[in-house]
Write a protein that holds these residues in place. Structure first.
Motif, PDB file in Angstrom:
ATOM      1  N   SER A   1       0.665  -2.555   7.051  1.00  0.00           N
ATOM      2  CA  SER A   1       2.100  -2.864   7.141  1.00  0.00           C
ATOM      3  C   SER A   1       2.330  -4.355   7.366  1.00  0.00           C
ATOM      4  N   ILE A   2       1.505  -4.954   8.214  1.00  0.00           N
ATOM      5  CA  ILE A   2       1.674  -6.380   8.529  1.00  0.00           C
ATOM      6  C   ILE A   2       1.422  -7.250   7.308  1.00  0.00           C
ATOM      7  N   ILE A   3       0.297  -7.009   6.612  1.00  0.00           N
ATOM      8  CA  ILE A   3      -0.016  -7.872   5.477  1.00  0.00           C
ATOM      9  C   ILE A   3       0.897  -7.603   4.279  1.00  0.00           C
ATOM     10  N   THR A   4       1.416  -6.377   4.177  1.00  0.00           N
ATOM     11  CA  THR A   4       2.232  -6.009   3.014  1.00  0.00           C
ATOM     12  C   THR A   4       3.698  -6.380   3.176  1.00  0.00           C
ATOM     13  N   PHE A   5       4.263  -6.068   4.334  1.00  0.00           N
ATOM     14  CA  PHE A   5       5.701  -6.241   4.524  1.00  0.00           C
ATOM     15  C   PHE A   5       6.090  -7.500   5.299  1.00  0.00           C
ATOM     16  N   VAL A   6       5.117  -8.125   5.975  1.00  0.00           N
ATOM     17  CA  VAL A   6       5.428  -9.325   6.761  1.00  0.00           C
ATOM     18  C   VAL A   6       4.829 -10.576   6.121  1.00  0.00           C
ATOM     19  N   LEU A   7       3.527 -10.524   5.821  1.00  0.00           N
ATOM     20  CA  LEU A   7       2.842 -11.724   5.339  1.00  0.00           C
ATOM     21  C   LEU A   7       2.988 -11.948   3.829  1.00  0.00           C
ATOM     22  N   ALA A   8       2.799 -10.910   3.031  1.00  0.00           N
ATOM     23  CA  ALA A   8       2.862 -11.067   1.577  1.00  0.00           C
ATOM     24  C   ALA A   8       4.190 -11.648   1.086  1.00  0.00           C
ATOM     25  N   PRO A   9       5.330 -11.172   1.600  1.00  0.00           N
ATOM     26  CA  PRO A   9       6.601 -11.732   1.130  1.00  0.00           C
ATOM     27  C   PRO A   9       6.789 -13.212   1.463  1.00  0.00           C
ATOM     28  N   GLU A  10       5.994 -13.740   2.386  1.00  0.00           N
ATOM     29  CA  GLU A  10       6.103 -15.148   2.773  1.00  0.00           C
ATOM     30  C   GLU A  10       5.334 -16.082   1.834  1.00  0.00           C
ATOM     31  N   MET A  11       4.552 -15.518   0.930  1.00  0.00           N
ATOM     32  CA  MET A  11       3.787 -16.350   0.008  1.00  0.00           C
ATOM     33  C   MET A  11       4.727 -17.054  -0.969  1.00  0.00           C
TER      34      MET A  11
ATOM     35  N   ARG B   1      -6.429  -3.814  -1.736  1.00  0.00           N
ATOM     36  CA  ARG B   1      -5.546  -4.534  -0.811  1.00  0.00           C
ATOM     37  C   ARG B   1      -4.878  -5.725  -1.510  1.00  0.00           C
ATOM     38  N   ALA B   2      -5.585  -6.362  -2.439  1.00  0.00           N
ATOM     39  CA  ALA B   2      -4.990  -7.456  -3.219  1.00  0.00           C
ATOM     40  C   ALA B   2      -3.824  -6.920  -4.049  1.00  0.00           C
ATOM     41  N   LEU B   3      -4.016  -5.742  -4.626  1.00  0.00           N
ATOM     42  CA  LEU B   3      -2.930  -5.104  -5.388  1.00  0.00           C
ATOM     43  C   LEU B   3      -1.775  -4.743  -4.470  1.00  0.00           C
ATOM     44  N   LEU B   4      -2.113  -4.252  -3.274  1.00  0.00           N
ATOM     45  CA  LEU B   4      -1.080  -3.817  -2.340  1.00  0.00           C
ATOM     46  C   LEU B   4      -0.183  -4.971  -1.897  1.00  0.00           C
ATOM     47  N   THR B   5      -0.776  -6.113  -1.571  1.00  0.00           N
ATOM     48  CA  THR B   5       0.056  -7.241  -1.127  1.00  0.00           C
ATOM     49  C   THR B   5       0.862  -7.821  -2.297  1.00  0.00           C
ATOM     50  N   THR B   6       0.347  -7.674  -3.509  1.00  0.00           N
ATOM     51  CA  THR B   6       1.118  -8.097  -4.676  1.00  0.00           C
ATOM     52  C   THR B   6       2.357  -7.215  -4.824  1.00  0.00           C
ATOM     53  N   LEU B   7       2.153  -5.909  -4.634  1.00  0.00           N
ATOM     54  CA  LEU B   7       3.292  -4.983  -4.674  1.00  0.00           C
ATOM     55  C   LEU B   7       4.268  -5.280  -3.544  1.00  0.00           C
ATOM     56  N   GLY B   8       3.719  -5.681  -2.389  1.00  0.00           N
ATOM     57  CA  GLY B   8       4.577  -6.029  -1.263  1.00  0.00           C
ATOM     58  C   GLY B   8       5.426  -7.248  -1.564  1.00  0.00           C
ATOM     59  N   PHE B   9       4.874  -8.195  -2.277  1.00  0.00           N
ATOM     60  CA  PHE B   9       5.609  -9.420  -2.619  1.00  0.00           C
ATOM     61  C   PHE B   9       6.789  -9.125  -3.549  1.00  0.00           C
ATOM     62  N   ILE B  10       6.572  -8.238  -4.515  1.00  0.00           N
ATOM     63  CA  ILE B  10       7.645  -7.950  -5.475  1.00  0.00           C
ATOM     64  C   ILE B  10       8.521  -6.767  -5.056  1.00  0.00           C
ATOM     65  N   GLY B  11       8.210  -6.193  -3.893  1.00  0.00           N
ATOM     66  CA  GLY B  11       9.071  -5.151  -3.340  1.00  0.00           C
ATOM     67  C   GLY B  11       8.727  -3.726  -3.718  1.00  0.00           C
ATOM     68  N   LEU B  12       7.688  -3.520  -4.531  1.00  0.00           N
ATOM     69  CA  LEU B  12       7.350  -2.163  -4.977  1.00  0.00           C
ATOM     70  C   LEU B  12       6.588  -1.351  -3.937  1.00  0.00           C
ATOM     71  N   ALA B  13       6.077  -2.015  -2.903  1.00  0.00           N
ATOM     72  CA  ALA B  13       5.341  -1.284  -1.865  1.00  0.00           C
ATOM     73  C   ALA B  13       6.276  -0.506  -0.951  1.00  0.00           C
TER      74      ALA B  13
ATOM     75  N   SER C   1       4.619 -17.751  -4.193  1.00  0.00           N
ATOM     76  CA  SER C   1       4.837 -17.239  -5.545  1.00  0.00           C
ATOM     77  C   SER C   1       3.976 -16.003  -5.782  1.00  0.00           C
ATOM     78  N   LEU C   2       4.230 -15.352  -6.907  1.00  0.00           N
ATOM     79  CA  LEU C   2       3.467 -14.156  -7.268  1.00  0.00           C
ATOM     80  C   LEU C   2       1.987 -14.467  -7.422  1.00  0.00           C
ATOM     81  N   LEU C   3       1.676 -15.664  -7.856  1.00  0.00           N
ATOM     82  CA  LEU C   3       0.288 -16.072  -8.038  1.00  0.00           C
ATOM     83  C   LEU C   3      -0.498 -16.020  -6.729  1.00  0.00           C
ATOM     84  N   PHE C   4       0.185 -16.321  -5.624  1.00  0.00           N
ATOM     85  CA  PHE C   4      -0.465 -16.323  -4.305  1.00  0.00           C
ATOM     86  C   PHE C   4      -0.411 -14.949  -3.616  1.00  0.00           C
TER      87      PHE C   4
END
Length: 301
Positions: free
Chosen positions: A161-171, A70-82, A173-176
């Motif tokens: 979907s919520i943590i990947t496409f809604v919450l992760a992009p709001e972080m 899930r940590a990997l998934l939200t990282t992918l969500g942040f950079i748009g690869l998810a 930086s990539l570090l978070f």
């Protein structure tokens, strides 16, 4: 209801602390509701360890692998690869692989090897001696739960979907970016540890000896993993051939994900934990009773 709506429909411009708090609550909800990616596996390993400590360990290790994914998934969500999850339905492949791993673990528990056809049991059931099998079964390979968690983590549903496409992009930086996934995983882990302990203690309801509890628990775990794994893989292949089936569902009227519809995932939980799990426990308990009666007759003779 306002809090529930806030969690399931998070607004934008949340602080990092609020994002992480919501992620954790979503994880608690995910772990507490019947999810096909968590319950069957946690149930199998927990009941196979037949103790509170063993059950909690099973829930912890499974959720550890799940949290990493899930940590990997939200990282992918942040950079748009998810976005691949929006374009492709991966339920079929995930069900198939999860089922394969389950069946491999179940085969090892039941027969001590990794290749075992179900027809073997059917052909030899008339001459099968449960006393001999009692010496064959092995404890569930508890470390395999981490692998299960990593694989199952690729399953995607409303919570993901919520943590990947809604919450992760709001972080900020990539570090978070991995943090929402980590908090979600920790929430899931908390509930899976609790359920793991509860599942493991089911065996203590009956007045059985430690050896009897070990046999019933381990045998149940093996059967659920093996035959449940076959079911998962079959459903996965079916979805690959007929993708529209994965969209089928009957609304229950609830808004909470995993409880809002009777669909393929819900039926998988019911069939593995509810039906296969209960039937396996009954069968194993009857085998133990049969062995006990046979032993008592020999002593009297």
């Amino acid at each position: 209801m306002d809090i529930l709506n806030l969690v399931l429909n998070p607004p934008s411009n949340l602080t990092v602390a609020e994002i992480l708090g919501i992620s954790f609550i979503l994880g608690l909800m995910h772990g507490a509701t019947p999810d096909e990616h968590t319950w069957p596996i946690t149930f199998s390993y927990a009941i196979g360890k037949y103790s509170t400590k063993g059950g909690m360990k099973a829930g912890f290790l499974f959720s550890l692998g799940f949290t990493l994914q899930r940590a990997l998934l939200t990282t992918l969500g942040f950079i748009g690869l998810a976005a691949i999850y929006k374009e492709y339905n991966l339920d079929g492949p995930v069900y198939f692989v999860v089922g394969l791993v389950m069946a491999i673990a179940g085969s090892y528990i039941l027969k001590g090897r990794y290749v075992h056809l179900p027809i073997d049991r059917l052909l030899h059931s008339e001459h099968h001696d449960p006393r001999a099998e009692r010496n064959e079964i092995r404890d569930p390979p508890i470390k395999m739960t981490i692998v299960h968690g990593l694989v199952a983590g690729f399953g995607f549903g409303a919570y993901a979907s919520i943590i990947t496409f809604v919450l992760a992009p709001e972080m900020p930086s990539l570090l978070f970016a991995p943090l929402p996934g980590v908090m979600f995983g920790l929430g899931t882990m908390s509930m899976q540890i609790i359920f793991g302990a509860l599942f493991a203690n089911i065996m203590k309801v009956k007045k059985l000896t430690e050896d009897d509890i070990r046999y019933v628990g381990t045998k149940t775990a093996g059967r659920v993993l093996y035959y449940g794994g076959i079911t998962f893989s079959a459903v996965g292949l079916f979805i690959l051939l007929f993708p529209s089936i994965d969209n089928w569902g009957i609304s229950t009227g609830f808004v909470i994900p995993n409880l809002n519809a009777i669909d393929v995932g819900f039926l998988l939980v019911v069939s593995t934990v509810g039906i296969l799990g209960v039937l396996s426990m009954i069968m194993s308990y009857r085998e133990v009773t049969k062995m006990r009666v046979s032993k008592e007759k020999k002593i009297k003779a």
